[in-house]
Write an enzyme that holds these catalytic residues in place. Structure first.
Site, short mmCIF file in Angstrom:
data_model
loop_
_atom_site.label_atom_id
_atom_site.label_comp_id
_atom_site.label_asym_id
_atom_site.label_seq_id
_atom_site.Cartn_x
_atom_site.Cartn_y
_atom_site.Cartn_z
N CYS A 1 105.32 18.03 32.34
CA CYS A 1 104.86 16.65 32.37
C CYS A 1 105.63 15.92 33.46
O CYS A 1 106.55 16.49 34.04
CB CYS A 1 105.17 15.96 31.05
SG CYS A 1 104.57 16.89 29.63
N HIS A 60 87.10 54.25 44.46
CA HIS A 60 87.65 54.69 43.17
C HIS A 60 87.14 53.83 42.02
O HIS A 60 87.71 53.86 40.94
CB HIS A 60 89.18 54.69 43.23
CG HIS A 60 89.71 55.60 44.28
ND1 HIS A 60 89.65 56.97 44.17
CD2 HIS A 60 90.25 55.34 45.49
CE1 HIS A 60 90.16 57.52 45.26
NE2 HIS A 60 90.53 56.55 46.09
N LYS A 96 92.53 31.97 45.32
CA LYS A 96 92.17 30.62 45.77
C LYS A 96 90.74 30.31 45.35
O LYS A 96 90.45 29.24 44.87
CB LYS A 96 92.26 30.49 47.31
CG LYS A 96 93.65 30.38 47.90
CD LYS A 96 94.34 29.06 47.71
CE LYS A 96 95.19 29.05 46.49
NZ LYS A 96 96.47 29.63 46.47
N GLU A 150 90.55 29.72 41.49
CA GLU A 150 91.20 28.57 40.87
C GLU A 150 90.59 27.23 41.26
O GLU A 150 90.62 26.31 40.46
CB GLU A 150 92.72 28.59 41.05
CG GLU A 150 93.23 28.38 42.43
CD GLU A 150 94.77 28.43 42.48
OE1 GLU A 150 95.43 28.09 41.51
OE2 GLU A 150 95.29 28.79 43.56
N TRP A 177 100.95 17.21 30.20
CA TRP A 177 100.17 18.46 30.15
C TRP A 177 100.49 19.07 28.81
O TRP A 177 101.64 19.47 28.55
CB TRP A 177 100.58 19.39 31.29
CG TRP A 177 99.74 20.61 31.41
CD1 TRP A 177 98.46 20.70 31.89
CD2 TRP A 177 100.11 21.95 31.05
NE1 TRP A 177 98.03 22.00 31.85
CE2 TRP A 177 99.01 22.79 31.34
CE3 TRP A 177 101.25 22.53 30.52
CZ2 TRP A 177 99.02 24.16 31.13
CZ3 TRP A 177 101.27 23.90 30.30
CH2 TRP A 177 100.17 24.70 30.61
N LYS A 190 100.57 22.09 38.25
CA LYS A 190 101.28 22.52 39.44
C LYS A 190 102.50 23.37 39.12
O LYS A 190 102.78 24.35 39.79
CB LYS A 190 101.68 21.28 40.26
CG LYS A 190 102.34 21.59 41.59
CD LYS A 190 101.36 22.20 42.57
CE LYS A 190 102.00 22.56 43.90
NZ LYS A 190 101.15 23.48 44.66
N GLU A 233 95.21 36.96 47.49
CA GLU A 233 95.39 35.50 47.55
C GLU A 233 94.05 34.79 47.80
O GLU A 233 93.77 33.74 47.23
CB GLU A 233 96.42 35.17 48.66
CG GLU A 233 96.58 33.70 49.00
CD GLU A 233 97.06 32.81 47.86
OE1 GLU A 233 97.32 33.32 46.76
OE2 GLU A 233 97.13 31.59 48.07
N ARG A 254 101.78 17.38 37.90
CA ARG A 254 102.58 18.03 36.87
C ARG A 254 101.83 18.12 35.53
O ARG A 254 102.30 18.75 34.59
CB ARG A 254 103.88 17.27 36.64
CG ARG A 254 104.73 17.12 37.88
CD ARG A 254 105.99 16.38 37.57
NE ARG A 254 106.80 17.13 36.64
CZ ARG A 254 107.64 18.09 36.97
NH1 ARG A 254 107.81 18.42 38.23
NH2 ARG A 254 108.33 18.73 36.06
N ASN A 292 109.78 15.59 28.88
CA ASN A 292 109.18 16.70 29.61
C ASN A 292 109.93 17.96 29.21
O ASN A 292 111.16 18.00 29.34
CB ASN A 292 109.31 16.46 31.12
CG ASN A 292 108.98 17.69 31.94
OD1 ASN A 292 108.15 18.49 31.53
ND2 ASN A 292 109.65 17.86 33.07
N GLY A 293 109.22 18.97 28.72
CA GLY A 293 109.88 20.21 28.31
C GLY A 293 109.35 20.64 26.96
O GLY A 293 108.30 20.17 26.52
#
Ligand code: M6R
Length: 606
Positions: free
Chosen positions: A2, A502, A483, A486, A74, A601, A479, A27, A98-99
């Site tokens: 958060c 294969h 991208k 997401e 979040w 993030k 990658e 966040r 936050n946590g």
């Protein structure tokens, strides 16, 4: 995970908090709230959704005052709802957190037995109850926080208001980020310095266990042993406008275009241009006695690790193991004293990467962190820090942090090779010349972004994508697929091209778009054969190839050409069209590019 913003000073704090929270939306953004001292009462407004919703709500329920705290959430415990949004208030005490408080259920049950009533499903609310109980017993705010936090297991950064004590804010932290700022008009606390950078550049990084008391003109810190502590302020030279979109439609597009600069900033001051050597004074290690190297990271940073393995083994001839953060500690790794764990994390906060670093240290290895966020958790616990200088990355999809990580790994590999004498001067010279030329090549590539927009339009209805590459470009295929997934929510798979026969070749059918990285290098002929296999089964080929390649245009349906560079540097160019293709596909689909669904993030939970 958060974001927190708090401020007390001579100005109205509401706008400062809302503006700061907006910058911290990366966040988490499922709910948000703010608490402000108004006529000596703490008034709370909170809502489900993003900061824009909170703005609407405070317009309906006006708030003003010079001292307040805010939060963007979040969800981890309890659904994203207005009731679960922070701040949480219990009698005198209002908190944002936050946590994760791991043992909250037990504490909550005890408090309920004593008659306390809870209004949310969160772990955080118990802290307001614990602090209130201490205040009632006549404890000071600092003692109340100390006593309450001593009961908790887990991670936290908290900011707290006490109704009987207007114009003061208390903060505390344990393994969650918190930065304090002291400006001309007040003092500030935030999960990330970008939120308070418009008001001050003088930042203090408190340590785990510290309790901080903020008033309009002072910051007092009590350390974990109860002593007053001096934490030297640092002057941050980031310009606040770097965190704005600077005219681009999305942060992601802006950050893609920033890569020539962030790569330059990452190697700036680290290359001796006369002797063609690399200087990394921050890594005061005995390079000649390193045993094995482990590269550990998550997500995009893990793909940087795969490239790092390639670079280190090729240049310094040391075996390198790569591990995904969430797997490392559960496989009883053989890492030991003399080995080196290199973690790669843009945020420096990723819980699984952090746990891997701790596991390696427990087994006697030393840790180097490659991170983009100054003084974040992972660099703080690592023995050595190698920072990337990408600046704040706001888009949830990592772009400029990735190329900065590859640059840092390249410097690290060269430094290792240099100290171990595995490279001829001539080769080193050639490679370093090419590194210095790279930002201008990257600039050339991103300046042709509109061509990727045209290609993206053509494949606008595709439901699946395949990405293939070989050698050092295989991680770029992974990658590229990540991208695409997401931000555009289109299913995509990345494979080493030689693996197609294969199994994955069974997927090929008429019209399946396949992105092939087919640059002119030693593996070129091989990848062209793989490409032909796909084409002959009906696949549509989007080839990322080298300028001057006359052959590939005859096979590919679409072509994007890159300027030539050294083979070992190719990923820094080949990834650019991957990022742009995913970006434009997402724009055409109309998804939330900078804050894609279900993601945040920094992933500070396991
Ligand atoms: O902050 P980190 O580099 O440790 O983050 C690791 C991953 O969560 C991150 O790279 C993630 O995969 C990004 N969303 C990719 O774009």
């Amino acid at each position: 995970m958060c974001g927190i913003v708090a401020c007390v000073g001579r100005e109205d704090s509401l706008e400062i908090i809302l503006d700061g929270l907006k910058k911290l939306e990366y966040r988490g953004y499922d709910s948000a709230g703010v608490a402000i001292f108004s006529d000596d009462k703490v008034k709370v407004v909170k809502t489900r959704g993003k900061i824009a919703n909170l703005r609407k709500k405070v317009a309906e329920q006006p708030l003003s005052g010079n001292c307040g705290i805010g939060h963007t959430r979040w969800a981890t415990h309890g659904s994203p709802s207005t009731l679960n949004a922070h701040p949480h208030q219990y009698e005198q005490v209002t908190i944002v957190h936050n946590g994760i408080i791991e043992n909250y259920a037990k504490i909550k049950a005890n408090l309920e037995e004593q008659g306390n009533k809870f209004v949310s499903e969160t772990d955080s609310e118990i802290l307001a109850h614990l602090v209130q109980a201490n205040l009632l017993q006549g404890k000071t705010p600092v003692q109340s926080l100390q006593n309450s936090l001593a009961l908790l297991e887990g991670t936290w950064a908290v900011a707290l208001l006490i109704e009987e004590q207007p114009h003061k804010i208390w903060c505390a932290l344990n393994q969650s980020p918190l930065v304090l700022g002291k400006g001309r008009n007040g003092t500030y606390a935030s999960s990330d310095l970008t939120a308070v950078l418009p008001y001050t550049r003088e930042m203090i990084f408190p340590e785990d266990g510290d309790i901080c008391e903020l008033s309009s003109d002072s910051i007092k810190i009590i350390d974990k042993d109860g002593n007053q502590a001096e934490r030297a302020p640092q002057i941050i030279d980031w310009n606040p406008v770097v965190a704005e979109k600077a005219g681009f439609k999305h942060f992601m597009l802006k950050e893609i275009h920033e890569q020539p600069r962030s790569v330059t900033d990452t190697f700036r001051g680290k290359i001796d241009r006369e002797n063609f050597t690399v200087k990394l004074p921050e890594l005061d290690l005995d390079f000649s006695s390193i045993g094995n190297i482990y590269l550990v990271a998550c997500g995009t940073s893990y793909y940087a690790a795969l490239i790092g393995k390639f670079l280190i083994e090729r240049l310094a001839r040391i075996p390198v193991y790569t591990d995904i953060g969430s797997e490392f500690r559960y496989r009883q790794p053989l890492i030991k004293q003399g080995d080196l764990l290199v973690s790669i994390s843009q945020s420096g906060e990723t819980a699984d990467t952090l746990a891997a670093v701790k596991e390696a240290q427990k087994r006697g290895a030393k840790a180097v962190s490659i991170s983009n966020v100054l003084n974040s958790q992972i660099p703080r616990i690592s023995q050595f820090q190698l920072y990337t200088h990408a600046g704040p990355e706001i888009g949830v999809a990592s772009t400029k942090a990735f190329t900065a990580q590859i640059t840092a790994l390249l410097l690290f590999a060269l430094k290792l090779a240099q100290n171990r004498g595995t490279l001829q001067r001539k080769f080193r010279e050639e490679l370093i010349q090419e590194i210095l030329a790279l930002p201008s090549l990257m600039h050339q590539v991103v300046s042709h972004a509109s061509h990727l927009n045209v290609i993206a339009r053509r494949y606008g209805n595709a439901r699946d994508f395949l990405y293939i590459g070989r050698g050092i470009n295989y991680p770029i295929a992974l990658e590229g697929a990540l991208k695409m997934k997401e931000i555009s929510y289109i299913h995509a798979e990345g494979y080493p091209a030689g693996e197609m026969k294969h199994g994955p070749i069974a997927l090929i059918e008429d019209g399946l778009p396949t992105v092939v990285i087919a640059t002119k290098n030693d593996l070129y002929e091989k990848i062209v054969s793989n490409l032909v296999e796909v084409k002959s089964r009906g696949g549509q080929i989007i080839a990322i190839a080298s300028q001057g390649d006359d052959q590939i245009g005859e096979i590919a349906n679409d072509l994007f050409l890159l300027p030539p560079t050294h083979y070992l540097l190719e990923p820094l160019l080949t990834v650019l069209p991957m990022q742009l293709l995913a970006y434009y596909m997402a724009v055409h689909k109309g998804t939330d590019v900078d804050q894609p669904r279900n993601l945040a993030k920094s992933v500070t939970v396991e």
